[in-house]
Design a protein around this motif. Structure first.
Motif, PDB file in Angstrom:
ATOM      1  N   GLN A 149      38.000  46.788  35.719  1.00  0.00           N
ATOM      2  CA  GLN A 149      38.161  45.667  34.789  1.00  0.00           C
ATOM      3  C   GLN A 149      38.399  46.153  33.359  1.00  0.00           C
ATOM      4  N   ILE A 150      37.800  47.289  32.991  1.00  0.00           N
ATOM      5  CA  ILE A 150      38.080  47.889  31.675  1.00  0.00           C
ATOM      6  C   ILE A 150      39.562  48.223  31.576  1.00  0.00           C
ATOM      7  N   ILE A 151      40.104  48.821  32.634  1.00  0.00           N
ATOM      8  CA  ILE A 151      41.538  49.152  32.653  1.00  0.00           C
ATOM      9  C   ILE A 151      42.366  47.871  32.608  1.00  0.00           C
ATOM     10  N   TRP A 152      41.949  46.864  33.387  1.00  0.00           N
ATOM     11  CA  TRP A 152      42.668  45.582  33.417  1.00  0.00           C
ATOM     12  C   TRP A 152      42.765  44.997  32.019  1.00  0.00           C
ATOM     13  N   TYR A 153      41.663  44.997  31.268  1.00  0.00           N
ATOM     14  CA  TYR A 153      41.668  44.412  29.926  1.00  0.00           C
ATOM     15  C   TYR A 153      42.512  45.240  28.953  1.00  0.00           C
ATOM     16  N   PHE A 154      42.534  46.564  29.144  1.00  0.00           N
ATOM     17  CA  PHE A 154      43.413  47.375  28.298  1.00  0.00           C
ATOM     18  C   PHE A 154      44.877  47.006  28.540  1.00  0.00           C
ATOM     19  N   ILE A 155      45.255  46.892  29.813  1.00  0.00           N
ATOM     20  CA  ILE A 155      46.640  46.530  30.151  1.00  0.00           C
ATOM     21  C   ILE A 155      46.961  45.131  29.630  1.00  0.00           C
ATOM     22  N   GLU A 156      46.014  44.209  29.764  1.00  0.00           N
ATOM     23  CA  GLU A 156      46.184  42.855  29.227  1.00  0.00           C
ATOM     24  C   GLU A 156      46.503  42.916  27.731  1.00  0.00           C
ATOM     25  N   SER A 194      39.439  49.287  43.667  1.00  0.00           N
ATOM     26  CA  SER A 194      38.950  48.146  42.877  1.00  0.00           C
ATOM     27  C   SER A 194      40.030  47.624  41.935  1.00  0.00           C
ATOM     28  N   LEU A 195      40.778  48.543  41.321  1.00  0.00           N
ATOM     29  CA  LEU A 195      41.843  48.144  40.391  1.00  0.00           C
ATOM     30  C   LEU A 195      42.980  47.453  41.136  1.00  0.00           C
ATOM     31  N   TYR A 196      43.404  48.037  42.247  1.00  0.00           N
ATOM     32  CA  TYR A 196      44.532  47.487  43.000  1.00  0.00           C
ATOM     33  C   TYR A 196      44.229  46.086  43.542  1.00  0.00           C
ATOM     34  N   GLU A 197      42.932  45.796  43.781  1.00  0.00           N
ATOM     35  CA  GLU A 197      42.555  44.487  44.329  1.00  0.00           C
ATOM     36  C   GLU A 197      42.617  43.366  43.290  1.00  0.00           C
ATOM     37  N   LEU A 198      42.654  43.731  42.007  1.00  0.00           N
ATOM     38  CA  LEU A 198      42.678  42.717  40.951  1.00  0.00           C
ATOM     39  C   LEU A 198      44.059  42.069  40.861  1.00  0.00           C
ATOM     40  N   SER A 239      46.948  41.255  49.155  1.00  0.00           N
ATOM     41  CA  SER A 239      47.891  40.165  48.891  1.00  0.00           C
ATOM     42  C   SER A 239      49.078  40.670  48.086  1.00  0.00           C
ATOM     43  N   GLU A 240      50.226  40.047  48.304  1.00  0.00           N
ATOM     44  CA  GLU A 240      51.442  40.436  47.589  1.00  0.00           C
ATOM     45  C   GLU A 240      51.318  40.257  46.080  1.00  0.00           C
ATOM     46  N   HIS A 241      50.358  39.447  45.651  1.00  0.00           N
ATOM     47  CA  HIS A 241      50.239  39.131  44.223  1.00  0.00           C
ATOM     48  C   HIS A 241      49.280  40.047  43.475  1.00  0.00           C
ATOM     49  N   THR A 242      48.634  40.986  44.186  1.00  0.00           N
ATOM     50  CA  THR A 242      47.668  41.866  43.535  1.00  0.00           C
ATOM     51  C   THR A 242      48.371  42.976  42.758  1.00  0.00           C
ATOM     52  N   LEU A 243      47.583  43.627  41.884  1.00  0.00           N
ATOM     53  CA  LEU A 243      48.120  44.751  41.113  1.00  0.00           C
ATOM     54  C   LEU A 243      48.601  45.876  42.022  1.00  0.00           C
ATOM     55  N   GLY A 244      47.866  46.101  43.122  1.00  0.00           N
ATOM     56  CA  GLY A 244      48.233  47.186  44.030  1.00  0.00           C
ATOM     57  C   GLY A 244      49.640  47.060  44.570  1.00  0.00           C
ATOM     58  N   LYS A 245      50.131  45.818  44.706  1.00  0.00           N
ATOM     59  CA  LYS A 245      51.491  45.607  45.214  1.00  0.00           C
ATOM     60  C   LYS A 245      52.531  45.655  44.088  1.00  0.00           C
ATOM     61  N   GLN A 246      52.074  45.693  42.841  1.00  0.00           N
ATOM     62  CA  GLN A 246      53.007  45.702  41.716  1.00  0.00           C
ATOM     63  C   GLN A 246      53.085  47.056  41.005  1.00  0.00           C
ATOM     64  N   ILE A 247      52.040  47.870  41.172  1.00  0.00           N
ATOM     65  CA  ILE A 247      52.057  49.220  40.590  1.00  0.00           C
ATOM     66  C   ILE A 247      52.907  50.131  41.475  1.00  0.00           C
ATOM     67  N   ARG A 248      53.772  50.915  40.863  1.00  0.00           N
ATOM     68  CA  ARG A 248      54.551  51.906  41.610  1.00  0.00           C
ATOM     69  C   ARG A 248      53.699  53.171  41.755  1.00  0.00           C
TER      70      ARG A 248
END
Length: 387
Positions: free
Chosen positions: A292-299, A73-77, A21-30
């Motif tokens: 999810q560990i990475i996600w929470y660090f970025i959060e 897994s990260l890009y799908e979040l 999806s366009e809204h996932t992290l994978g579409k926002q990370i360069r």
């Protein structure tokens, strides 16, 4: 800078990203890709970096590491309401010698630090923390290392570096930039009594697993004073990490994500590494937890409050508490409610130490001081300043 030696994210992961999806992290990370090349680092806040080195692991079996499933897994979040700019730089592949890998890691991380970009490292064996630590040499100041680990990883500094002995190398090798080492989550039966005694003798901080689980907020002031953070996946219990060799006892998924968020929200943390990843089949649960560990660090990074100069803010509340022969000086943030305690600065001609004169603490430390108890971390930090 040594970015030209980095290997792009695999085409399989890039192809997977196209389906998201366009809204996932994978579409926002360069992403550093074979087709598009290296991403622009302008205005970047966080850089993801894989390091496929594991040859100094004491039980090295010859396996080659692959972080594709973690990335998927990260890009799908989905991101939170973030303004954080993230790049994925791809991977460092092992050099001819492990020392070559260390050199390249140090160069890449130093380049990111100079650009004020926070590296989030996906690592093999934890001896890579040595290179992560040495990258701070470019900043020419003292460094606080926090290790989330069931073991202290001190080892013997006279022997070759391994994933369970790298801390002693950090302590004894020049330049001496280590001010403090803190361990979160050690399990006594995994550590020799001599090592536990040495931690105490060096005035380092160590918090047993049960102590932290009973009150996870213990980790917050420790992280607030950290420059670099290392997470050994073996600190997570085996129920939460299916397939990885870890202990039945350890942090669960919620606890490790809370600790990761504390690391991210710390205004001081400039480098975050996750180590001891192994390849295995049916690793979906593990790769999703790491994501999810990475996600929470970025959060956490996204919600930093920029309180490094808390003493100079007009809204900061200041309290003096007389305890025994000391006057303990506490500061409280009017914005976040967080607390600090001042350490008397010993003028030794070592200007690297001046930044350590305010020590993050808790309201509980203030309350105990009011009851005539000197906080243990204040005492240890004061003694380190005197040495």
């Amino acid at each position: 800078m040594s970015f030209e030696f980095l290997v792009p994210v695999s085409n399989l992961v890039v192809a997977h990203t196209e389906t998201l999806s366009e809204h996932t992290l994978g579409k926002q990370i360069r992403i550093h890709t074979t087709e598009d090349g290296f991403p622009d680092l302008e205005k970047t806040n966080i850089a993801i970096l894989g390091i496929r080195e594991n040859r100094n692991e004491v039980n090295f079996s010859g396996e080659e590491l692959n972080f594709d499933n973690i990335r998927k897994s990260l890009y799908e979040l989905y991101p939170g309401n973030w303004s954080t700019n993230i790049v994925d730089l791809g991977d460092v592949v092992p050099g001819n010698e492990v020392s070559d890998t260390y050199y390249l890691v140090r160069e890449v991380l130093s380049g990111l630090l100079k650009k004020d970009i926070i590296p989030v490292i996906l690592g093999g064996s934890q001896d890579l923390v040595y290179a992560q630590y040495r990258s701070f040499d470019v900043l020419e100041r003292m460094v606080n290392l926090v290790n989330i680990d069931s073991k202290f990883d001190l080892g013997n500094s006279s022997q070759s570096i391994t994933n369970i002995s790298y801390v002693s190398k950090i302590i004894v090798e020049q330049p001496y930039n280590l001010f403090n080492y803190s361990n979160i989550g050690y399990q006594t039966y995994f550590n020799a009594q001599e090592e536990i005694d040495l931690i105490e003798k060096l005035y380092f901080d160590a918090y047993r697993l049960g102590e932290v689980i009973a009150d996870i907020t213990i980790a917050e002031p420790i992280m607030r004073d950290a420059d670099l953070v290392s997470l050994d996946l073996g600190a997570i219990n085996s129920l939460s990490l299916s397939g990885l060799v870890s202990s039945p006892n350890g942090f669960d998924g919620r606890e490790i994500c809370a600790i990761s968020r504390y690391a991210g929200i710390s205004d001081k943390v400039k480098s975050f590494g996750i180590y001891e990843f192994k390849n295995f089949k049916n690793e979906t649960t593990t790769t999703l937890l790491i994501a999810q560990i990475i996600w929470y660090f970025i959060e956490g990074v996204n919600y930093r409050s920029n309180e490094l100069n808390i003493r100079e803010l007009k809204s900061t509340l200041h309290y003096n508490v007389p305890v025994e022969n000391e006057i303990l000086s506490f500061y409280k943030s009017a914005m976040t409610g967080r607390w600090w305690i001042e350490i008397p600065f010993i003028s030794s001609g070592n200007n690297k130490l001046q930044r350590h004169t305010l020590l993050p603490c808790t309201y509980n430390d203030y309350e105990r001081a009011c009851n005539q108890e000197i906080p243990e971390r204040w005492y240890k930090a004061k003694r380190k300043n005197e040495v």
